[in-house]
Structures are given as structure tokens and as C-alpha cells.
Design an enzyme around this catalytic site. Sequence first.
Site, PDB file in Angstrom:
ATOM      1  N   ASP A  16       0.874  -1.156   0.000  1.00 43.72           N
ATOM      2  CA  ASP A  16       0.000   0.000   0.000  1.00 43.72           C
ATOM      3  C   ASP A  16       0.918   1.214   0.000  1.00 43.72           C
ATOM      4  O   ASP A  16       2.137   1.097   0.123  1.00 43.72           O
ATOM      5  CB  ASP A  16      -0.959  -0.014   1.219  1.00 43.72           C
TER       6      ASP A  16
HETATM    7  C1  GLC Z   1      -4.185   4.344  -0.316  1.00 43.49           C
HETATM    8  C2  GLC Z   1      -5.111   3.214   0.036  1.00 43.49           C
HETATM    9  C3  GLC Z   1      -5.169   2.124  -1.002  1.00 43.49           C
HETATM   10  C4  GLC Z   1      -5.005   2.734  -2.372  1.00 43.49           C
HETATM   11  C5  GLC Z   1      -3.589   3.286  -2.455  1.00 43.49           C
HETATM   12  C6  GLC Z   1      -3.337   3.985  -3.786  1.00 43.49           C
HETATM   13  O1  GLC Z   1      -3.465   4.755   0.816  1.00 43.49           O
HETATM   14  O2  GLC Z   1      -4.933   2.607   1.308  1.00 43.49           O
HETATM   15  O3  GLC Z   1      -6.414   1.441  -0.850  1.00 43.49           O
HETATM   16  O4  GLC Z   1      -5.206   1.764  -3.375  1.00 43.49           O
HETATM   17  O5  GLC Z   1      -3.282   4.169  -1.391  1.00 43.49           O
HETATM   18  O6  GLC Z   1      -4.114   5.142  -3.880  1.00 43.49           O
END
Ligand code: GLC
Length: 755
Positions: A297
Site C-alpha cells: 500500500d
Molecule cells: C491508499 C489506500 C489504497 C489505495 C492506495 C493507492 O493509501 O490505502 O487502498 O489503493 O493508497 O491510492
Amino acid sequence: MRKQIFAAAVLLLSASFLQAQIKAPATIPTYKNAKASITERINDLLKRMTVEEKAGQLNQVNGGVFTGPAANDPGQKAKMQMTREGKVGSFLNVIGVKETKNAQKVAVEESRLGIPLLFGFDVIHGYRTIFPIPLAEACSWDLVGIEKNASIHAKEAASAGVHWTFAPMCDISNDPRWGRVMEGAGEDPYLGGMISAARVKGLQGDLSDANHIMSTVKHYAVYGAVEAGREYNNVDVSRVALWNKYLPPYKAAVGAGAATVMNSFNVFDGVPASGNKYLVTDVLEKKWGFKGFVVSDWASFGEMVTHGYAADAKDAALKAFQAGSHMDMEANVTGKYLPELLKEGKITMKQLDEAVARVLYFKFKLGLFDDPYKFSNEARESATLFSEANRAVALEAAKRSIILLKNNHDVLPLNASSGRKIALIGHYANSKEDMFDFWIANGTANDAITVYDGMQKRFGAANVSFSKGYNDDATTNETLIKEAVAAADNADVVVVNIGLSGKMAGEDRALGNINISDGQVALLKALQKNGRPVIALVNSGRPMVLTQIQNYTTAILQTWILGTETGDAVAAVLAGDYNPSAKTVMSFPYALGQIPIYYNHFNTGRPIPDTGDQGWKSRYRDQPNDPLYPFGYGLSYTNFTYSGMLINKTAIQKTEPLQVSITVKNTGKFDGEEVVQLYIRDITASIVRPVKELKAFQKIFLKAGESKEVKFTLTAKDLSFYDAEGNSIIEAGAFKVMIGGNSKDVTEKDFEVRN
Ligand code: GLC
């Protein structure tokens, strides 16, 4: 003479040289040969790549815009230079054919090996045509529709150059204080698994055409159990809960062929998910056979330092890699440190090649080596985005997401041709931006059909008045309340849009208080005085506490956050054009203090009896244990009765199926759909089992007066559970099977499983 001989020799040589050329055409590298197998192409490419280029494939960078003025931005120029040097494998948040094609050209035509980029983006519930939030969509219990919806999300995103979405979110959550419950499929592992698998299939198809995109199973794992519903908070659950409650939807989505899995931000067993070998290698790869790749993430690799698990960024890169996590989203540790870690012998070339191969596989699978601009057709993009056909699918999804929670005196549906005056009250009803949540993707608020728009269209503009009723922030405004009461005094029916701003749904939207605001309660109280029926529409990305509005409302529709087609969907349900069929997939708490609250709870040693002495039992002294609305609950404009439940045996062997049936009758005056739900209870087992577990459902359509025998087959898989090591077990003993239209009102039969 000598000259003639020399000239003849030159001629002879050049002819044979030419001949040689014609005979053996120039050999193209295997990795560029579309006729070679993907494995052959990967192996050939790996041989040609430097270690830095390999590490680059595991590096994902936040892209944004690279053309126009941004082209001169130093940061953006640096990202393009990294791309030329083969140090970026994927960008996220580069969207639109123009931008993605521009960046792809740099990768393919200006880097040494021309390895194409993967473009990832959060297409959570639509790309430009924005569908209902996933939690709302899940309340349709319509797996075919859910898969269809996902295929539209993918088609629009693919037409705009996106190859990969970070969806579906598969986190089970019992805590509506968490802003991200809107992204999931509610509280039940079985239903969550079925819906997650449907979403993967809809998004990916078989990844053979340019209308489907890679999916991502997220947030792996257990992110929905953040303590107190607070974003990015700690998670501490047992392995029994991990296996029985939280892992099933991830497993189902992986089983449906999801291309990637995303690490979650939280720890499990005290180890951050990004560096958690048990989760990523032992379970995901070894037990489930996952062959795709794992992406972090946002910066979660680097956050292992903050967690207190990695000593520094380099250690974080090592711990993530060793756990089996592959691509680094925006922590900038993997691309930077893997070459050093290789030199130091802390990782092997074989391990690095294996990780890079997983990423390259999808670039070949998507056909990007053979046609890097396959997703880059501007004409297709403009013809696909926000098309009438896509909007029609989104409208259908929105209608099927709306839950009828209350309908006293059958005040709904409203007769749209009666000419009766409707006072529509509530800021959200006329606020385009509140029809969307945080994950608006490439949608624009201006596209939205508001509740006010939709009601004017359906009931006649002259018959619908609008007043705000409360401040934009849902606080009390006595002037607006007075105006609303005046509007109600001139109307026959009052429809009040309450709840939360759409901006309060999504990531970093945890709320400690999910009661209806004082300002909205004050408005409802004021409107109640003149005795007219008050219909509440609840605009929210989560179940709110609706207890305090029960005395001031005649009917309640949970309209969630429905996206671009909100107004037409709400108007269609209010007018009875569509008979609401949705059933909540998440319990609505009776009070904040009950949270976490869910239907599939354990019995405890002192369960509270329905009647009799409740002393010294598991209870609150100031409120009930039960939710206001239980999992699986939702009303219809008609009524359904359940009778004649049968099981074919009262005792079965472990390997034998159990046949169960029941007759459902539509006893009302409207045709309608009913979600017939089947639950089991394993009365005694080696680890205690929930008082109810959803194991099957059927959504049926019955005309007014029609009845149908609904049949189910229960198998050993349905009667099994996991031990703490993830072994699936079925044990002999007493069981109950229960069927009903929600998780509370069920009829039951007892049966026994024998060894
Ligand atoms: C965010 C979220 C995740 C998302 C990623 C990209 O922090 O937790 O669900 O896909 O970053 O935006």
C-alpha cells in the site's frame, strides 16, 4: 586486368553477403517475439536486464500529469528520466490516453530494453461513470449485476489507458466508525467472498482484451479490524478469527484469479503486513498458490520503520522482499536498495528474478510488449466514458442498492401522478458533490443527477419544492429549519435527505460519532409537529445510528452514496417504479456503544435470554444487545412469508449433502424480489462457532400472490470451519439450519452430522 579481377571479386563478395542476409533475417530478441511463449520471453528478457533494471520493475511511482506545463516540472522530469533509465516499472495515478500514451512512449521508445509500464489507478466503483459505493452495491446481493458493474468500471478505465485497478477491497469490518467500510462488502465472510470473486471476474475477464484490467485483492490482511475503527490503527485478532472471519474474501478473490494483492498498513501478530512472511508467503503463496504479484500500500514498505519493525529504509526493503512482497508503491526503498542487498548477498539473483518475472508476466499477458499502445485509443476513450449504456447500468445498480428500512402505514411508494406536493428538504438532496465519496476516480461532481433533479423529473418540477433544512456541515440552522417547516406546511409529503456528506466516506474518514447530527434531528423534530408523513433518505457511506430519528420519521430509505445516477434511482424507488430489494450487509447499531456489532457472534457462556431474568448475563444495562437493523435486513413494498421448511434427513454423514427447502410467498400487492438467506449453526465444536453463519442465499422474483419452493444443498464445505493453522475441519455433532429474509427472523431445523 587486375582491376577487372578486383571488381569481379567485390561483386562476388557483395552478392554472397546479400545472399546471406536474405537467407538469415535479422534475429529479433526472443522477448520481442510474439510467437514465443511468455515464459521464454520472460527468461530471455531477464538475461538481458541489469540488476538496476530488475529492481526498477518493482518500483511504482505516483505519476500524475507529465504533459503541458507539468513537462517542465523538475519532479515530473525526474520521473521521466527514471523511466528512461528503466527504474520505474509502474506508475499510479497517470490517467487518460493522452497522459498514459505519453509516458508509455518514453518507456518503450527511450529506454534501453523498451519494457512497457503498467498504469495503476483506484477504480473503486467506476472510472468516469460512478456507480454506488461497493458497500451499497453489495446490499443488492446480485452477483451477476455486481460482476457486470465491475466490467463497466474496467471498460471505462481501460479505454483511458489504465491497465490495473487497486480493487476489490475485501476487508471484513464490524465497525462503521471506519470510513472505509464503504469500499467493501460488509460483515459476512461468505457473502464477502462471493462478492469479491464476482468483482475480480468482472474487472479482469481473462485479461485477453483491452476492455479488462488487472485487479488487486486488498488490503491484505485484516485491515478491516482496525481498533476503534480508526484509520491506519493497530489490528490484533486471533488466528482463529483470521482464518474464519477475515481471510475468506481474500481467498475467494485470489481463487477467482486476481492478478495482484496489496499489503495492508496494519500489523498482524505484531508484524506489519508488508513484511509478514506468514501472510504473504506461508498463506498467500504456499497455501493458496497465488502466482501474481504483491504490491505495497502507499509507502507501506517504508512505514515498517515507523511501526518499529525495520531499522531503516534499507532494512524495510529487505524485510518486505524476504516476506514475499514484490512491488513498492511510493516508499522508494525497493528500487533504491535491492541492488545493494544483492551485492551484500542478502538476497539472491534467483529471488530477484522470480519477483521481477511476476511483474513481467502481466506486461506480456496484457499484450503490452506487442502493442504498448493497445489501451491508448483516444477515439475509443471518448466513445466509452460516461456513455448512455454505462449510465444505464449504473442506474440499475443504484436502484438495487437502496434499502427500505422502515415504511409505516405503507406511506411509500408515492403516487407520482397524483399531483401531490412534495417538500424535499436537506442540503445533500441538491448537492452534486455529496453524491460521491473520496474515491470519485475520474468522475466529476457536475455529472451527478441529484435527488432534487431526479424528483423534479419524476414527480414534476411544479410538485417538488426544495429547502436546505440544515447547514452544509449538517449543523443546526434555525432559519433554514423555519423555511423547511414553511415548505412542509405547503406540501402533502415531506422527504428529508439526512446523513453525512459524501466527503465523509472513504480513506482517512474515520468518525468517532456516527449519530445523525443534532441539526438534522432538530429539523426532523420541527417537521414532525405538523403530523405529515416524513420520509427520510439517509445519504451515507456507512451504517449510521438511526435510533434517534425513529420517532420523527414515517419511512426510511438508506440511499448510501450512489454516484452519478443518484437522483433517478432515488426517484424511481420513491415512485415505486422499482420495488426496493436491497438487504443490509452490515448491521446498523442501535447505539454507538454497541460497536463492534455483527450477527455472526459467539454465544458466550452467558447469552442473554429473550425473556425471563436477564441478570448476570452478557448485556448492557442501558441498551439492548441487538442492532437496530440486523445483517440481511431490508423491507419491500410487498410482503413475503416463509413456510414449509423441509430437510431431507435429520442425520447425515460428513460427506453427505443435506437438501433444504422452504416455500416463499409474495402476499402483498406489488411484484418484488426477496433475498432468501440460509444460515447454519454448529452447536458444539472443538472451537466455538458463531450462533449463525450465512452459507447460501438466493435472490428470487415473485409476482404479487406468487409462491415458490426455494431449494438449497448444504455440503461438508458449508459445515466446515478452520482451526488456528488454517486447516479446514468438519466435526460430527448437532447443527441447526435456518432460513429467512434476514439474519434475525428465521425458521430452523435441527440435524446431526455423523462420523
Ligand atoms: C491508499 C489506500 C489504497 C489505495 C492506495 C493507492 O493509501 O490505502 O487502498 O489503493 O493508497 O491510492
